[in-house]
Structure formats: C-alpha cells, structure tokens
Enzyme design. Sequence first.
Site, PDB file in Angstrom:
ATOM      1  N   GLY A   1      69.884 -53.728  38.486  1.00 52.99           N
ATOM      2  CA  GLY A   1      69.237 -53.063  37.359  1.00 52.99           C
ATOM      3  C   GLY A   1      67.746 -52.863  37.579  1.00 52.99           C
ATOM      4  O   GLY A   1      67.078 -53.711  38.156  1.00 52.99           O
ATOM      5  N   THR A   2      67.256 -51.720  37.162  1.00 53.35           N
ATOM      6  CA  THR A   2      65.832 -51.387  37.114  1.00 53.35           C
ATOM      7  C   THR A   2      65.691 -50.364  35.991  1.00 53.35           C
ATOM      8  O   THR A   2      66.686 -49.769  35.581  1.00 53.35           O
ATOM      9  CB  THR A   2      65.350 -50.745  38.428  1.00 53.35           C
ATOM     10  OG1 THR A   2      66.132 -49.572  38.663  1.00 53.35           O
ATOM     11  CG2 THR A   2      65.487 -51.676  39.602  1.00 53.35           C
ATOM     12  N   THR A   3      64.570 -50.022  35.471  1.00 56.82           N
ATOM     13  CA  THR A   3      63.208 -50.475  35.677  1.00 56.82           C
ATOM     14  C   THR A   3      62.742 -51.094  34.366  1.00 56.82           C
ATOM     15  O   THR A   3      63.137 -50.627  33.294  1.00 56.82           O
ATOM     16  CB  THR A   3      62.311 -49.266  36.048  1.00 56.82           C
ATOM     17  OG1 THR A   3      62.770 -48.721  37.282  1.00 56.82           O
ATOM     18  CG2 THR A   3      60.857 -49.653  36.174  1.00 56.82           C
TER      19      THR A   3
ATOM     20  N   ASP B   1      65.038 -49.150  31.198  1.00 56.51           N
ATOM     21  CA  ASP B   1      66.035 -48.089  31.250  1.00 56.51           C
ATOM     22  C   ASP B   1      67.423 -48.725  31.176  1.00 56.51           C
ATOM     23  O   ASP B   1      67.552 -49.941  31.129  1.00 56.51           O
ATOM     24  CB  ASP B   1      65.868 -47.259  32.520  1.00 56.51           C
ATOM     25  CG  ASP B   1      66.449 -47.959  33.744  1.00 56.51           C
ATOM     26  OD1 ASP B   1      66.056 -49.113  34.002  1.00 56.51           O
ATOM     27  OD2 ASP B   1      67.287 -47.364  34.434  1.00 56.51           O
TER      28      ASP B   1
ATOM     29  N   LYS C   1      69.179 -54.272  29.534  1.00 55.56           N
ATOM     30  CA  LYS C   1      68.468 -55.195  30.421  1.00 55.56           C
ATOM     31  C   LYS C   1      67.280 -55.874  29.756  1.00 55.56           C
ATOM     32  O   LYS C   1      66.510 -56.555  30.417  1.00 55.56           O
ATOM     33  CB  LYS C   1      67.994 -54.433  31.663  1.00 55.56           C
ATOM     34  CG  LYS C   1      69.134 -53.934  32.536  1.00 55.56           C
ATOM     35  CD  LYS C   1      68.642 -53.085  33.686  1.00 55.56           C
ATOM     36  CE  LYS C   1      68.385 -51.676  33.245  1.00 55.56           C
ATOM     37  NZ  LYS C   1      68.090 -50.766  34.377  1.00 55.56           N
TER      38      LYS C   1
END
Length: 293
Positions: free
Chosen positions: A65-67, A82, A98
């Site tokens: 996962g990002t960001t 995101d 997240k």
Amino acid sequence: MENTPFRAVPGAALPAAYTTAETSSFIDFLRVQAPHLLPGATGLGIEDPVRMRQAADLAQQPPHGTTIVAITFDGGVLIAGDRRATSGNLISHRNMDKVVVTDAYSAVGIAGTAGLALEMVRIYQVELSHYEKIEGVPLSLDGKTNKLAALVRGNLDGAMAGLAVLPLFVGFDVDAPDPATAGRIVSFDVVGGRYEERAGFHGVGSGSLFARSALKKLWDPGSDKDTAIRNAVEALYDAADDDSATGGPDLARKIYPSIVTITAAEGAVPLPDEEAAAVAEAVVTDRTSQPRG
C-alpha cells in the site's frame, strides 16, 4: 500443564495472570501467556527468515500500500492516504483503507506490505487501549511513538526479506503549551528509528516524493482544517499522476482518499465519505478544467 493454552470451560476461573496487572504492555503479556497468538516468533514477523525470503521471491507479490501524507494546520493535524494496493505490476485492491484511528488523539497511516501492516496496527491499537485500562491514564504522545517504533523493529526480519512496513504517525499532544501547534507528525525507518517531522508535512510510500513536492508549495502553517484537507487531496492527486502504485480519486467507482483529522475539541475523527467525495470531486474538476499545453 502451565504452558498449555487456556481454553474456557463453563464454571472455570481464569488463570491468575489474566486478572493481575503484572504489566501495562499487552504485547509483553502475550509473549508470556499466549505466544502462539503473536503473528511470528519475534512478535511481528514470519517465524523463519528463509521462508520470508521465499515469500518475497514469489512471482505474485503480497499486496503493498501507498501513498500516505500528513499535514499540520492551525489547531490540529491530519493524515490522508490513497486507496490502492498493488501486487507487483497488478492492482490487487482499489478500495483499501490505509489510515486507521489508533486512540482518541492519534492515527496511523500504513505503507508497505499490507497484511503485516494491518496486523501491526491492530496490535498497536490493543496495546494503547490495554495500557490506558491498566494505568488509568493514556500514554503520552512520545510513549505512543516509542511503542510503535518497537513494533516496527519487531518486523526487522521481514523488512530484510522485502516485507517492510513503514507507518506514519500523527497525534495531538494534549500536554502541549500551545494547542495551535500541538499537532505532531512522526515517521519511522525499517529498523525502528523514530523521527519527528517538523516541516509541517510529510509523506511515505512510493508516491511520497511527488506528494511532498506538492505540499512544499501548498502548506501554510496558519491554514485551517478545510484548507489542509484540500491540500492533502491535491498532494495525493499529484502522487497518483506520476506513481502507478498510487490511486487517484476514482469518480466512476466512488473511491476517494481516506482522511482523519485530529483536533483538541474533536479528537481523531475520520472524514465522512460525502465530505471526502466533495473535496476530491472539486480537485478533479479544477485539474481537468485547466488548459493543457
């Protein structure tokens, strides 16, 4: 028999350790009473480093996962992320959350191996709650970040095998002399180092370079909460524009960034979906209406 896992039997009393406050750390309690409940022999890793390397070498990578971005504003702090998770070059999840509220005045955003990160945050939530119940007072903000640093350090074997977890912590320091500047941002490295970010903003994850570049131009220490929310969405939009692992606002699927704001009056509060949608739609509209060269 003392090491046999306890199973509830009607009419049976709990072992004394379960009703005696020998430690205010829930993780230390588990290590003694039920180590099999910890997700790995070292606390937060996979038991065998060789197996971890094999897992990291699989063609189908575990979701990452990002960001995540964090911004301080006048009277508080926010964290936003995101919703995309990727496995190698594939999108594994489009709607992953997240950003997690961890107690009344703190929240954590996760970047890295999604499964390990979510498990780490769940244990961290229980750790903070357990401490407050045993001691009768919540941990200080520095204490909260030290606890999280210890959990990150516990995943060092996983990080060395390519299964790293990098949380981003935000909290409101209720003991700060000036509430206007009580919002704090703390980042971590894979070996458990903790670093307070005093620039007023920060980001982690593969799109963080682009997000931080946007925030350099947008951040204002005197901004209000609504402006900070808009700036966070703008930064995530820029990250998604240049980083394939970051998902931008998806108006067709109604997927918008996750945002948590923390202030003295309200504590840690997730931004309602309809408000996040309104900000994201405004950003997309403004960007698409700009003339293109």
